[in-house]
Design a protein around this motif. Structure first.
Motif, PDB file in Angstrom:
ATOM      1  N   ASP A  52       2.257   1.071  11.989  1.00 56.94           N
ATOM      2  CA  ASP A  52       2.405  -0.325  11.586  1.00 56.94           C
ATOM      3  C   ASP A  52       2.059  -1.267  12.730  1.00 56.94           C
ATOM      4  O   ASP A  52       1.379  -2.284  12.537  1.00 56.94           O
ATOM      5  CB  ASP A  52       3.827  -0.586  11.073  1.00 56.94           C
ATOM      6  N   ILE A 106       0.847  -1.187   0.000  1.00 50.93           N
ATOM      7  CA  ILE A 106       0.000   0.000   0.000  1.00 50.93           C
ATOM      8  C   ILE A 106       0.883   1.238   0.000  1.00 50.93           C
ATOM      9  O   ILE A 106       1.801   1.363   0.815  1.00 50.93           O
ATOM     10  CB  ILE A 106      -0.925   0.004   1.226  1.00 50.93           C
ATOM     11  N   PHE A 115       3.240  -1.281   3.929  1.00 52.58           N
ATOM     12  CA  PHE A 115       2.924   0.023   3.355  1.00 52.58           C
ATOM     13  C   PHE A 115       4.162   0.892   3.291  1.00 52.58           C
ATOM     14  O   PHE A 115       5.127   0.711   4.050  1.00 52.58           O
ATOM     15  CB  PHE A 115       1.820   0.732   4.148  1.00 52.58           C
ATOM     16  N   CYS A 119      -0.654   5.545   3.663  1.00 53.64           N
ATOM     17  CA  CYS A 119      -1.406   4.878   4.738  1.00 53.64           C
ATOM     18  C   CYS A 119      -2.182   5.905   5.566  1.00 53.64           C
ATOM     19  O   CYS A 119      -2.027   6.002   6.779  1.00 53.64           O
ATOM     20  CB  CYS A 119      -0.464   4.061   5.616  1.00 53.64           C
ATOM     21  N   ASP A 172       4.891   5.005   3.431  1.00 53.46           N
ATOM     22  CA  ASP A 172       4.388   6.352   3.650  1.00 53.46           C
ATOM     23  C   ASP A 172       5.341   7.045   4.616  1.00 53.46           C
ATOM     24  O   ASP A 172       5.292   6.805   5.819  1.00 53.46           O
ATOM     25  CB  ASP A 172       2.966   6.329   4.218  1.00 53.46           C
ATOM     26  N   SER A 225       0.296  10.415   2.289  1.00 55.46           N
ATOM     27  CA  SER A 225      -0.935   9.836   2.843  1.00 55.46           C
ATOM     28  C   SER A 225      -2.163  10.409   2.182  1.00 55.46           C
ATOM     29  O   SER A 225      -2.224  11.597   1.928  1.00 55.46           O
ATOM     30  CB  SER A 225      -1.005  10.132   4.344  1.00 55.46           C
ATOM     31  N   ARG A 231       5.967  -1.957   7.818  1.00 46.00           N
ATOM     32  CA  ARG A 231       6.292  -0.680   7.185  1.00 46.00           C
ATOM     33  C   ARG A 231       7.545  -0.837   6.335  1.00 46.00           C
ATOM     34  O   ARG A 231       8.551  -1.370   6.804  1.00 46.00           O
ATOM     35  CB  ARG A 231       6.528   0.385   8.249  1.00 46.00           C
ATOM     36  N   HIS A 261      -2.935   4.875  -2.589  1.00 43.98           N
ATOM     37  CA  HIS A 261      -3.911   5.630  -1.794  1.00 43.98           C
ATOM     38  C   HIS A 261      -3.303   6.946  -1.327  1.00 43.98           C
ATOM     39  O   HIS A 261      -3.337   7.272  -0.136  1.00 43.98           O
ATOM     40  CB  HIS A 261      -4.382   4.778  -0.617  1.00 43.98           C
ATOM     41  N   CYS A 262      -2.760   7.701  -2.257  1.00 43.98           N
ATOM     42  CA  CYS A 262      -2.131   8.973  -1.933  1.00 43.98           C
ATOM     43  C   CYS A 262      -2.752  10.083  -2.773  1.00 43.98           C
ATOM     44  O   CYS A 262      -3.284   9.833  -3.858  1.00 43.98           O
ATOM     45  CB  CYS A 262      -0.627   8.908  -2.172  1.00 43.98           C
ATOM     46  N   GLY A 321      -5.907   4.246   2.897  1.00 41.79           N
ATOM     47  CA  GLY A 321      -4.857   3.230   2.917  1.00 41.79           C
ATOM     48  C   GLY A 321      -4.981   2.313   4.118  1.00 41.79           C
ATOM     49  O   GLY A 321      -4.796   1.095   4.014  1.00 41.79           O
ATOM     50  N   THR A 322      -5.324   2.890   5.267  1.00 43.08           N
ATOM     51  CA  THR A 322      -5.523   2.087   6.473  1.00 43.08           C
ATOM     52  C   THR A 322      -6.697   1.129   6.311  1.00 43.08           C
ATOM     53  O   THR A 322      -6.607  -0.060   6.665  1.00 43.08           O
ATOM     54  CB  THR A 322      -5.764   3.003   7.687  1.00 43.08           C
ATOM     55  N   ALA A 367      -5.646  -1.639   4.114  1.00 41.63           N
ATOM     56  CA  ALA A 367      -4.724  -2.545   4.811  1.00 41.63           C
ATOM     57  C   ALA A 367      -5.480  -3.541   5.671  1.00 41.63           C
ATOM     58  O   ALA A 367      -5.164  -4.740   5.697  1.00 41.63           O
ATOM     59  CB  ALA A 367      -3.747  -1.728   5.656  1.00 41.63           C
TER      60      ALA A 367
END
Length: 347
Positions: free
Chosen positions: A188, A155, A178, A158, A180, A345, A195, A212-213, A162-163, A166
């Motif tokens: 994490d 990912i 991920f 995050c 980020d 993020s 991470r 997811h940014c 993103g979370t 996940a």
């Protein structure tokens, strides 16, 4: 505080009559008008006296328009991404820009997982080919299809979405990692995922990569040909963030040469795309080697019926707070010459 209906709120695009949601929130203090514009030029002479503006995503809201605003107290984006608004120009003119960062979190995460699973399990590939009579009625033409449990789901970004992605990937048994650099240490551990400290490290070890940014100067073109080449051959790429983060033509080329086994694209660099867009052309052409391995959606990962009500309601509430001089919940710019606020993020 009640000023009657002396104030004016203009909705530039996307939302049209009936404006029942917006008027329920704002109707006691402001007149609400929807322009249904498709280009920024259509705003000339219709927006200058607005006390607040609600902007969606059909065009860029640039400095030239912002400088014509005479008494604007806020520019509200009833959605997550605000890359279409010149937030620096707004800040320089003392106008706060606000967004609605949470309304589509679950839907985008669900859409990313739906694309990832449909592609990596061979479902989309077989459905596409067998529907038009290509290949035998069995799984052979789709192999190899490795077991997903234990494979790395990478990912990029995050934040909220993103979370949520996940957690969904973790529930399917993926080894979730991920990248980020902007989220604090310990995320994490809180999520029970890993991470990666470098983008190249995440790309080189992920069976599936999901973005997811937001689109910023830092993330524009983040994933292009060189980055895709770092991914394992036969891996999958999902983009439900912003079109400009990924070079979609490079994705098509990677599908054609076998570097990628599949790709899900919900967002393109230009929306709607031009008729001669090469990515759309490959997606529509059964003879193109990327055709059966590409899932393309018209920027709809965010949508659900309830979410549509939510982003309109929350956008109107933020507009109301601005008009009444109350503290804003989701201001994304500074009301002075803007310093860099890049982030990976999703906000």
């Amino acid at each position: 505080m009640n000023r009657g209906i002396s104030l004016k709120v203009v909705i530039t695009d996307l939302i049209v009559e009936p404006l029942d949601i917006e008027r329920e929130v704002l109707g006691d203090i402001a007149e609400v008008i929807a322009l249904d514009a498709m280009t920024e030029s259509e705003l000339v002479g219709r927006i200058e006296d607005a006390d607040a503006v609600m902007v969606y995503h059909y065009f860029r809201f640039t400095r030239s328009t912002i400088e014509r605003l005479e008494n604007c107290k806020a520019i509200v984006r009833p959605g997550v991404g605000y890359d279409g608004i010149d937030i620096q120009a707004a800040g320089e003119h003392g106008i706060p820009v606000c967004n609605v960062p949470d309304y589509g979190t679950e839907e985008v995460a669900d859409s990313a997982m739906a694309m990832a699973l449909s592609l990596s399990r061979g479902t989309h590939f077989l459905n596409s080919r067998l529907r038009r009579g290509v290949g035998d009625w069995n799984v052979e033409q789709a192999v190899p299809i490795p077991r997903l449990r234990g494979r790395q789901f990478g990912i990029i970004g995050c934040g909220r979405i993103g979370t949520a992605t996940a957690l969904r990937a973790k529930a399917f048994g993926f080894d979730v990692a991920f990248y980020d650099p902007y989220v604090p240490d310990g995320i994490d551990k809180a999520l029970g995922v890993r991470r990666e400290r470098s983008l190249s490290g995440l790309l080189s070890s992920s069976h599936i990569v999901s973005l997811h940014c937001p689109l910023t100067d830092e993330t524009r073109g983040l994933i292009a040909g060189a980055e895709i080449a770092r991914m394992p051959q036969g891996s999958f790429l999902i983009n439900t963030s912003r079109g400009g983060v990924v070079d979609s033509q490079a994705v098509v080329e990677a599908l054609a040469n076998g570097q990628l086994a599949g790709a899900g694209i919900d967002v393109l660099e230009q929306e709607p795309p031009q008729p001669n867009n090469p990515v759309v052309a490959a997606w529509r052409d059964p003879a193109h080697p990327a055709h059966d391995r590409l899932l393309l959606n018209p920027h709809t990962a965010y949508y659900c019926d309830e979410g549509c009500v939510e982003f309109r309601h929350k956008g109107a509430l933020e507009t109301r707070r601005a008009l009444l001089g109350e503290p804003l919940r989701n201001q994304v710019n500074s009301l002075s010459p803007l310093e860099s606020c890049n982030t990976v993020s999703e906000i």
